[in-house]
Design a protein around this motif. Structure first.
Motif, PDB file in Angstrom:
ATOM      1  N   ILE A 118     -48.305  57.705  12.180  1.00 25.57           N
ATOM      2  CA  ILE A 118     -49.392  58.231  13.003  1.00 25.57           C
ATOM      3  C   ILE A 118     -49.335  57.636  14.409  1.00 25.57           C
ATOM      4  O   ILE A 118     -49.474  58.352  15.415  1.00 25.57           O
ATOM      5  CB  ILE A 118     -50.746  57.954  12.332  1.00 25.57           C
ATOM      6  CG1 ILE A 118     -50.855  58.747  11.029  1.00 25.57           C
ATOM      7  CG2 ILE A 118     -51.904  58.296  13.264  1.00 25.57           C
ATOM      8  CD1 ILE A 118     -52.029  58.346  10.150  1.00 25.57           C
ATOM      9  N   LYS A 119     -49.129  56.344  14.503  1.00 23.14           N
ATOM     10  CA  LYS A 119     -49.036  55.695  15.817  1.00 23.14           C
ATOM     11  C   LYS A 119     -47.878  56.263  16.632  1.00 23.14           C
ATOM     12  O   LYS A 119     -48.015  56.531  17.832  1.00 23.14           O
ATOM     13  CB  LYS A 119     -48.870  54.181  15.648  1.00 23.14           C
ATOM     14  CG  LYS A 119     -50.128  53.466  15.193  1.00 23.14           C
ATOM     15  CD  LYS A 119     -49.886  51.973  15.059  1.00 23.14           C
ATOM     16  CE  LYS A 119     -51.147  51.235  14.621  1.00 23.14           C
ATOM     17  NZ  LYS A 119     -50.921  49.779  14.483  1.00 23.14           N
ATOM     18  N   ASP A 120     -46.739  56.450  15.981  1.00 23.34           N
ATOM     19  CA  ASP A 120     -45.570  57.011  16.680  1.00 23.34           C
ATOM     20  C   ASP A 120     -45.868  58.419  17.183  1.00 23.34           C
ATOM     21  O   ASP A 120     -45.501  58.777  18.316  1.00 23.34           O
ATOM     22  CB  ASP A 120     -44.358  57.038  15.751  1.00 23.34           C
ATOM     23  CG  ASP A 120     -43.757  55.668  15.526  1.00 23.34           C
ATOM     24  OD1 ASP A 120     -44.116  54.730  16.276  1.00 23.34           O
ATOM     25  OD2 ASP A 120     -42.943  55.521  14.590  1.00 23.34           O
ATOM     26  N   ALA A 121     -46.530  59.225  16.369  1.00 25.51           N
ATOM     27  CA  ALA A 121     -46.832  60.607  16.767  1.00 25.51           C
ATOM     28  C   ALA A 121     -47.781  60.653  17.955  1.00 25.51           C
ATOM     29  O   ALA A 121     -47.585  61.441  18.897  1.00 25.51           O
ATOM     30  CB  ALA A 121     -47.427  61.361  15.581  1.00 25.51           C
ATOM     31  N   ILE A 122     -48.811  59.810  17.931  1.00 24.97           N
ATOM     32  CA  ILE A 122     -49.759  59.764  19.048  1.00 24.97           C
ATOM     33  C   ILE A 122     -49.057  59.277  20.318  1.00 24.97           C
ATOM     34  O   ILE A 122     -49.197  59.863  21.398  1.00 24.97           O
ATOM     35  CB  ILE A 122     -50.956  58.858  18.698  1.00 24.97           C
ATOM     36  CG1 ILE A 122     -51.752  59.468  17.536  1.00 24.97           C
ATOM     37  CG2 ILE A 122     -51.854  58.653  19.913  1.00 24.97           C
ATOM     38  CD1 ILE A 122     -52.861  58.567  16.998  1.00 24.97           C
ATOM     39  N   ALA A 123     -48.275  58.199  20.191  1.00 28.00           N
ATOM     40  CA  ALA A 123     -47.580  57.639  21.353  1.00 28.00           C
ATOM     41  C   ALA A 123     -46.605  58.644  21.952  1.00 28.00           C
ATOM     42  O   ALA A 123     -46.528  58.817  23.184  1.00 28.00           O
ATOM     43  CB  ALA A 123     -46.845  56.361  20.945  1.00 28.00           C
ATOM     44  N   ASP A 124     -45.850  59.354  21.100  1.00 30.18           N
ATOM     45  CA  ASP A 124     -44.856  60.319  21.598  1.00 30.18           C
ATOM     46  C   ASP A 124     -45.530  61.501  22.282  1.00 30.18           C
ATOM     47  O   ASP A 124     -45.014  62.037  23.274  1.00 30.18           O
ATOM     48  CB  ASP A 124     -43.963  60.794  20.456  1.00 30.18           C
ATOM     49  CG  ASP A 124     -42.995  59.714  19.979  1.00 30.18           C
ATOM     50  OD1 ASP A 124     -42.892  58.673  20.665  1.00 30.18           O
ATOM     51  OD2 ASP A 124     -42.363  59.908  18.921  1.00 30.18           O
TER      52      ASP A 124
END
Length: 394
Positions: A118-124
């Motif tokens: 989830i963090k990776d998706a938001i950051a990307d």
């Protein structure tokens, strides 16, 4: 930017067995719960309502506002699902966020892996749209997102609370093995105490029970003692709305209490701690503190009232035998001196609870941490059904 006045699905979490009393609170505050489950209550409400609820609820853990629900069959699909959400509506690009995941799915053996996805998706998403990304971490001092996934059903919420609501913010000296504030509030709501008659709390420890009784009786809400919530970090948050609600909390206080609230303990140290906590809560002037054995506690003459005791449970070897006498003496004390009152004994030892020697009208289940507990409710009649004055049915 999202509209804080628009209604959506709200889930308010609580500890197991608290939900009926959370529902009771919500109704008192003018809300209409849609569904009540073991550990949460669902309703339709806005983010503005969530701010209000965070400041008022006594028995809740977290207030969650739904962002999106979707079907999810495998962890590999989570990144794409999350990246398609318009996170820029909820979070500033230079902000800070954290993620909490509750996952029960065969494709995941560690919920932290879901957090990472989830963090990776938001950051990307932010990086592709703006060339920068917000910071993230485990601390709940920014915008907080909460993810639930069971079988094929998944949901993402804004956790508007951040740190849990079960602590009410005034207890600076906790004492030994205290009941959490939310648990005490739930037991008081369950007890049926009318908030207009005497409330007596022998064996008061750090004073939480008597303090929560005073807070209930005077319309003091937990938001008086806290000034940091996760909703303050949602994009579009209006500090002016929060300040208005804070002022309303002050106006709701009613200190015209014409009955006694009494807390006693045999320990000077416990009473000192109780007074300190009560002072922080702003109710020290409403509680009479006594240093004495529980049997010598003042019991005001009244047609009705509440007598609340939370004796030790005897968790260590050899303690239970010693405590049998204490529980018997509690029964004798209530029978002889508390005529007309409702007797309330909260215990995590059901065998010891039987030693009180009186027949409870109700045995209300709770958990204190992982301990299976009961709030035993006794009707202490002014003259029993058999016509014996000052006694109670056994």
């Amino acid at each position: 930017m999202i509209d804080f006045s628009k209604e959506g699905k709200v889930v308010i979490t609580c500890f197991d067995r608290y939900a009926p009393y959370l529902e009771m609170e919500l109704k008192e505050l003018g809300f209409s719960p849609a569904d009540v489950h073991r550990t949460h209550v669902e309703l339709k409400a806005s983010l503005e309502d969530c701010i209000f609820l965070n400041m008022h609820l006594r028995t809740a853990s977290h207030v969650l506002f739904e962002i999106q629900s979707f079907t999810l069959k495998h962890i590999q699909d989570l990144y794409k699902k999350v990246k398609n959400i318009s996170w820029e509506d909820y979070l500033e690009k230079d902000g800070y966020f954290s993620v909490i995941s509750n996952v029960a799915h065969e494709s995941v053996d560690n919920p932290l892996f879901a957090n990472l996805k989830i963090k990776d998706a938001i950051a990307d998403r932010f990086r592709e749209k703006f060339g920068v990304r917000p910071d993230s971490g485990s601390a709940l001092n920014g915008t907080v997102f909460q993810f639930f996934w069971k079988e094929s059903e998944a949901s993402i919420y804004i956790n508007t609370s951040g740190e849990t609501l079960i602590k009410h913010g005034y207890r600076k000296i906790p004492g030994n093995a205290p009941m959490m504030e939310a648990l005490v509030s739930a037991t008081l709501l369950a007890s049926g105490w009318d908030r207009k008659s005497p409330f007596v709390n022998p064996m008061c420890g750090s004073g939480t029970v008597a303090i929560e009784a005073a807070l209930l009786a005077t319309n003091r809400y937990p938001g008086l003692y806290r000034d940091e919530y996760a909703f303050m970090h949602i994009k579009g948050y209006d500090p002016g709305h929060y300040r208005k609600l804070k002022k309303e909390l002050d106006r709701k206080i009613n200190d015209h209490v014409d009955f006694d609230i009494i807390a006693s303990d045999i320990s000077n140290r416990a009473i000192t701690a109780s007074k300190t906590n009560a002072s922080t809560a702003g109710v020290e002037h409403l509680i009479r503190f006594e240093v004495c054995d529980f049997r010598d506690t003042t019991v005001p003459e009244a047609e009705t009232g509440a007598m609340f005791l939370n004796p030790e449970y005897g968790e260590r070897l050899g303690e239970e035998d010693e405590l049998e006498l204490v529980y018997r003496e509690i029964g004798d004390f209530m029978k002889k001196r508390c005529s007309g009152y409702t007797g309330l004994v909260f215990t995590g030892n059901l065998d010891l609870g039987k030693k009180v020697g009186l027949k409870p009208k109700r045995r209300i289940p709770f958990y204190n941490g992982t301990i299976d507990c009961r709030l035993l409710v006794f009707e202490l009649y002014k003259g029993s059904r058999r016509g014996e004055p000052g006694s109670a049915p056994v």
